[in-house]
Design an enzyme around this catalytic site. Sequence first.
Site, short mmCIF file in Angstrom:
data_model
loop_
_atom_site.label_atom_id
_atom_site.label_comp_id
_atom_site.label_asym_id
_atom_site.label_seq_id
_atom_site.Cartn_x
_atom_site.Cartn_y
_atom_site.Cartn_z
N LYS A 197 0.86 -1.19 0.00
CA LYS A 197 0.00 0.00 0.00
C LYS A 197 0.88 1.22 0.00
O LYS A 197 2.00 1.19 0.52
CB LYS A 197 -0.90 0.00 1.23
CG LYS A 197 -2.05 0.97 1.18
CD LYS A 197 -3.10 0.61 0.14
CE LYS A 197 -4.33 0.03 0.72
NZ LYS A 197 -5.31 -0.49 -0.16
N1 GLU Z 1 -7.04 -0.22 -3.30
C1 GLU Z 1 -7.77 -1.40 -3.58
C2 GLU Z 1 -7.81 -2.31 -2.37
O1 GLU Z 1 -7.65 -1.86 -1.26
C3 GLU Z 1 -7.33 -2.09 -4.84
C4 GLU Z 1 -5.91 -2.55 -4.88
C5 GLU Z 1 -5.48 -3.03 -6.26
O2 GLU Z 1 -6.31 -3.12 -7.12
O3 GLU Z 1 -4.29 -3.31 -6.39
O4 GLU Z 1 -8.08 -3.48 -2.46
#
Ligand code: GLU
Length: 418
Positions: free
Chosen positions: A108
């Site tokens: 993240k």
């Molecule tokens: N931000 C989204 C999540 O928390 C998607 C992450 C992604 O698609 O890599 O799952």
Amino acid sequence: MKHLLHNPAYKMACDQFDATAEFLNIPETMRERVKAPKRMVTVSLPVRLDSGEVKVFEGHRVQHHLTLGPTKGGLRYHQSVELGEVAALAMWMSWKCALADLPYGGAKGGVTIDPRQHSIGELERVTRRYTSEMIPFIGPQTDVMAPDMGTNEQTMAWMMDTYSHQIGHAVPSIVTGKPVSIGGSLGRKEATGRGVAFLANRAVDMLKLPNDSRVIVQGFGNVGSYAAAGMAKFGARVIGVSDVSGGIFNAKGLDLQALQDHVALNRSIKGFPEGDYISNEELLIQPCEVLIPAAMDRVITAENASKIQCRILAEGANGPTTIEADAILKQRPEIFVIPDILCNSGGVIVSYFEWVQDLQSFFWAETEIFDKLYRILGHTLDKVLKQARKHNIDHRTAALSIGIQKVVDGKTIRGLFP
Ligand code: GLU
């Protein structure tokens, strides 16, 4: 990583991990290896504002584990972003990807910024500077970003452009959640919300609840708005929604199209005339069949967990339920919890499809994407319910245990280097 424990989200992710590791009987030495984030990168981003003044923003990227493939996860722009929170979200991405059998570790990113206070030009410069600072640490086979709270398709387009300039040719597979015109996937934008609706509707059927079940959605961003629309498509009645400005409630059901139009115009649900104003706290405890928290983490707490009046809690957000609230929900078996790492996994699943399409330069039809998505989600839900029944455990522990065990198995079989 004890220094991160002051952050409540990180503490929560660690507590969840510790309890699940206990259930799985993971050897003590392996626990630290699996829990601790592999890499944490913090950068400062000097950016020229429209006024000519230079402001320095803080950015982070946490790559939780690299055992099963590149790391994968969103990039968040929010004023409360800090390293501990990003590390928690990275950890949840790991279990989410492993649970859905995606060949990724979790990651993240975040920038401490309130995107609503900045112009498009300022956001573009922040994004390009962040991407450029991260170039040594990212790549289609290393770490692939995607949108999260406060970022969107445009953010991903700037990231892809910045990275591609550095490499010397277009590299669409560096991010997912891009516009379709530059290598994005059909369906990616709607995927998280539609996945939430698909799973919640499955639960409605399983519990034999009425087709026109009442739905409440907290958060009307990318996840919440598509989840609401998806539920309405299944015949449900969306009676309440909210955003940061507060909530809107109408027991007869809200006109979602009119609400969408209002939000497109005003950037907020505030002032929508066809319902009564209700606070976010009040909204969560109204009677309904399906409650979808689709905004921030830690909104179902020790204070309101005994008061929520739903039959299905479909967690669209990451980490919406605190450890204390979870303990209360375990005493309320009438509530069917669809835990976050399952419930909102539609987004990263279609991100995986996007990455695969980009690597092959071969694109799929939308029907193919949603067929595959629903097949994976349905199968994963069955897996979680089977695990819960087999061990007489709650759905969250069941989901976490499948994800965590997969990472443990990967680390065990690969062995320790050197
Ligand atoms: N931000 C989204 C999540 O928390 C998607 C992450 C992604 O698609 O890599 O799952």
